[in-house]
Design a protein around this motif. Structure first.
Motif, mmCIF file in Angstrom:
data_model
loop_
_atom_site.group_PDB
_atom_site.id
_atom_site.type_symbol
_atom_site.label_atom_id
_atom_site.label_comp_id
_atom_site.label_asym_id
_atom_site.label_seq_id
_atom_site.Cartn_x
_atom_site.Cartn_y
_atom_site.Cartn_z
ATOM 1 N N GLU A 1 0.849 -1.182 0.000
ATOM 2 C CA GLU A 1 0.000 0.000 0.000
ATOM 3 C C GLU A 1 0.893 1.243 0.000
ATOM 4 O OE1 GLU A 1 -3.317 0.276 -0.149
ATOM 5 O OE2 GLU A 1 -3.424 -1.900 -0.414
ATOM 6 N N PRO A 2 0.471 2.336 -0.620
ATOM 7 C CA PRO A 2 1.299 3.550 -0.615
ATOM 8 C C PRO A 2 1.491 4.094 0.801
ATOM 9 C CG PRO A 2 -0.458 3.686 -2.258
ATOM 10 C CD PRO A 2 -0.760 2.499 -1.409
ATOM 11 N N VAL A 3 2.676 4.603 1.061
ATOM 12 C CA VAL A 3 2.945 5.301 2.320
ATOM 13 C C VAL A 3 3.356 6.732 1.968
ATOM 14 C CG1 VAL A 3 3.533 3.296 3.708
ATOM 15 C CG2 VAL A 3 5.293 4.342 2.332
ATOM 16 N N GLU A 4 2.844 7.673 2.726
ATOM 17 C CA GLU A 4 3.023 9.082 2.401
ATOM 18 C C GLU A 4 4.057 9.732 3.318
ATOM 19 O OE1 GLU A 4 1.308 10.140 -0.171
ATOM 20 O OE2 GLU A 4 0.033 8.357 -0.323
ATOM 21 N N VAL A 5 4.893 10.567 2.729
ATOM 22 C CA VAL A 5 5.862 11.360 3.490
ATOM 23 C C VAL A 5 5.662 12.826 3.128
ATOM 24 C CG1 VAL A 5 8.287 11.833 3.963
ATOM 25 C CG2 VAL A 5 7.541 9.481 3.576
ATOM 26 N N THR A 6 5.411 13.653 4.134
ATOM 27 C CA THR A 6 5.269 15.088 3.929
ATOM 28 C C THR A 6 6.586 15.777 4.243
ATOM 29 O OG1 THR A 6 2.920 15.035 4.501
ATOM 30 C CG2 THR A 6 4.024 17.165 4.638
ATOM 31 N N VAL A 7 7.061 16.584 3.321
ATOM 32 C CA VAL A 7 8.316 17.321 3.513
ATOM 33 C C VAL A 7 7.963 18.739 3.964
ATOM 34 C CG1 VAL A 7 10.415 18.158 2.412
ATOM 35 C CG2 VAL A 7 9.472 15.933 1.773
ATOM 36 N N ASP A 8 8.328 19.055 5.197
ATOM 37 C CA ASP A 8 7.967 20.348 5.781
ATOM 38 C C ASP A 8 9.058 21.390 5.534
ATOM 39 O OD1 ASP A 8 5.588 19.340 6.829
ATOM 40 O OD2 ASP A 8 6.571 18.684 8.682
ATOM 41 N N ARG A 9 8.615 22.616 5.327
ATOM 42 C CA ARG A 9 9.559 23.726 5.235
ATOM 43 C C ARG A 9 10.196 23.961 6.603
ATOM 44 N NH1 ARG A 9 8.449 26.686 0.573
ATOM 45 N NH2 ARG A 9 6.436 26.234 -0.373
ATOM 46 N N THR A 10 11.370 24.535 6.600
ATOM 47 C CA THR A 10 12.001 24.951 7.849
ATOM 48 C C THR A 10 12.103 26.468 7.869
ATOM 49 O OG1 THR A 10 14.203 24.689 6.876
ATOM 50 C CG2 THR A 10 13.310 22.818 8.091
ATOM 51 N N ILE A 11 11.907 27.043 9.048
ATOM 52 C CA ILE A 11 11.940 28.499 9.212
ATOM 53 C C ILE A 11 12.880 28.847 10.359
ATOM 54 C CG2 ILE A 11 10.603 30.590 9.605
ATOM 55 C CD1 ILE A 11 8.143 29.216 8.763
ATOM 56 N N THR A 12 13.714 29.807 10.132
ATOM 57 C CA THR A 12 14.501 30.387 11.218
ATOM 58 C C THR A 12 13.904 31.743 11.558
ATOM 59 O OG1 THR A 12 16.046 31.477 9.690
ATOM 60 C CG2 THR A 12 16.586 29.228 10.403
ATOM 61 N N LEU A 13 13.908 32.061 12.841
ATOM 62 C CA LEU A 13 13.410 33.352 13.299
ATOM 63 C C LEU A 13 14.480 33.957 14.207
ATOM 64 C CD1 LEU A 13 11.079 35.409 13.399
ATOM 65 C CD2 LEU A 13 10.210 34.178 15.409
ATOM 66 N N ASP A 14 14.958 35.128 13.827
ATOM 67 C CA ASP A 14 16.028 35.794 14.580
ATOM 68 C C ASP A 14 15.460 36.829 15.532
ATOM 69 O OD1 ASP A 14 17.910 34.329 13.123
ATOM 70 O OD2 ASP A 14 17.887 35.808 11.498
ATOM 71 N N ALA A 15 16.098 36.939 16.688
ATOM 72 C CA ALA A 15 15.671 37.911 17.682
ATOM 73 C C ALA A 15 15.862 39.325 17.157
ATOM 74 C CB ALA A 15 16.461 37.720 18.970
ATOM 75 N N PRO A 16 14.930 40.205 17.450
ATOM 76 C CA PRO A 16 15.085 41.595 16.993
ATOM 77 C C PRO A 16 16.193 42.284 17.783
ATOM 78 C CG PRO A 16 13.158 41.394 18.407
ATOM 79 C CD PRO A 16 13.658 40.001 18.172
ATOM 80 N N PRO A 17 16.860 43.228 17.160
ATOM 81 C CA PRO A 17 17.865 44.002 17.890
ATOM 82 C C PRO A 17 17.212 44.898 18.940
ATOM 83 C CG PRO A 17 17.497 44.953 15.733
ATOM 84 C CD PRO A 17 16.710 43.672 15.782
ATOM 85 N N GLN A 18 18.031 45.540 19.742
ATOM 86 C CA GLN A 18 17.501 46.456 20.761
ATOM 87 C C GLN A 18 16.526 47.449 20.129
ATOM 88 O OE1 GLN A 18 18.603 46.382 24.006
ATOM 89 N NE2 GLN A 18 17.336 48.070 24.752
ATOM 90 N N ALA A 19 15.330 47.538 20.675
ATOM 91 C CA ALA A 19 14.306 48.405 20.084
ATOM 92 C C ALA A 19 14.595 49.862 20.405
ATOM 93 C CB ALA A 19 12.935 48.024 20.619
ATOM 94 N N PRO A 20 14.374 50.739 19.449
ATOM 95 C CA PRO A 20 14.541 52.167 19.725
ATOM 96 C C PRO A 20 13.390 52.694 20.575
ATOM 97 C CG PRO A 20 13.769 51.826 17.506
ATOM 98 C CD PRO A 20 14.052 50.462 18.055
ATOM 99 N N ASP A 21 13.347 53.993 20.744
ATOM 100 C CA ASP A 21 12.358 54.592 21.624
ATOM 101 C C ASP A 21 10.924 54.377 21.169
ATOM 102 O OD1 ASP A 21 14.367 55.464 23.230
ATOM 103 O OD2 ASP A 21 14.467 57.485 22.343
ATOM 104 N N ASP A 22 10.729 54.162 19.866
ATOM 105 C CA ASP A 22 9.351 54.003 19.386
ATOM 106 C C ASP A 22 8.806 52.599 19.650
ATOM 107 O OD1 ASP A 22 10.692 52.451 17.597
ATOM 108 O OD2 ASP A 22 10.129 53.608 15.825
#
Length: 221
Positions: free
Chosen positions: A122-143
């Motif tokens: 019987e067929p077996v399914e494999v899902t290939v997921d995207r990968t995402i990196t998320l970087d921390a924001p730099p020090q926020a300015p006054d706004d």
């Protein structure tokens, strides 16, 4: 009638009788053992660039020889139908094992061919997921604004949603699209009085599964 004539007549009658008698029923030949093959994968989801193990068992055709297992694959966005991608011999215990590396969402079938017989799993399914990196924001300015950035694998021009954890639920805050290289940048306003957790997500497509980054903790500045 002479003895010679009687003997000839008797022999002729005996011969005719043997021709008219029904022949003994021959024993039915035992059915040829069939073949069967099963298939399963070590994981139903894998990140882009990752691999999974396809394993299963072959029921022999009774020949006593190892049967080759042909692995066929149908990849989303690829050629129509199933294409041969690998071949492996079952081991003495009739098990087979092979590592495959799908490039996109893929359906696999294991096939064996014996003497006058063929079987497929019987067929077996494999899902290939995207990968995402998320970087921390730099020090926020006054706004109090901050710039979250990162990268999505699997092609450019993909939608990205930035989410914040509120209680035990993730809620969308802002969205953007990646550029041709898969990079994205999303500006948001932060409440710097408290720590917050963020993540980025991208939806599934026909060829690839969804992607979710690791949660990122942003502490007060």
């Amino acid at each position: 009638m002479s003895f010679r004539h009687r003997f000839t007549a008797t022999a002729f009658a005996t011969l005719c009788g043997s021709l008219l008698l029904p022949a003994a029923t021959a024993e039915a030949a035992p059915p040829r053992p069939g073949i069967a093959v099963s298939g399963r994968v070590s994981a139903g989801h894998v990140a882009i660039g990752g691999s999974v193990e396809l394993t299963g068992r072959v029921t022999s055709d009774g020949s006593g020889r190892p049967l080759p297992v042909t692995v066929l694959a149908h990849t989303a966005g690829g050629p129509a139908g199933y294409q041969k991608v690998a071949e492996v011999l079952a081991d003495p215990d009739a098990d087979y094992r092979i590592t495959v590396k799908p490039r996109a969402n893929t359906s696999y079938i294991a096939e064996v061919r014996g003497f006058l017989a063929r079987a497929a799993s019987e067929p077996v399914e494999v899902t290939v997921d995207r990968t995402i990196t998320l970087d921390a924001p730099p020090q926020a300015p006054d706004d109090r604004s901050a710039l979250f950035s990162g990268t999505v694998t699997g092609g450019g021009r993909q939608p990205v949603e930035l989410q914040r954890l509120d209680g035990d639920q993730w809620h969308p805050v802002a969205s953007a699209s990646t550029d041709d290289t898969g990079h994205f940048a999303i500006p948001v306003r932060l409440d710097h009085r408290a720590a917050s957790r963020w993540r980025a997500t991208t939806p599934a497509t026909t060829a690839l599964g969804p992607g979710t980054s690791s949660a990122l903790l942003v502490r007060p500045s």
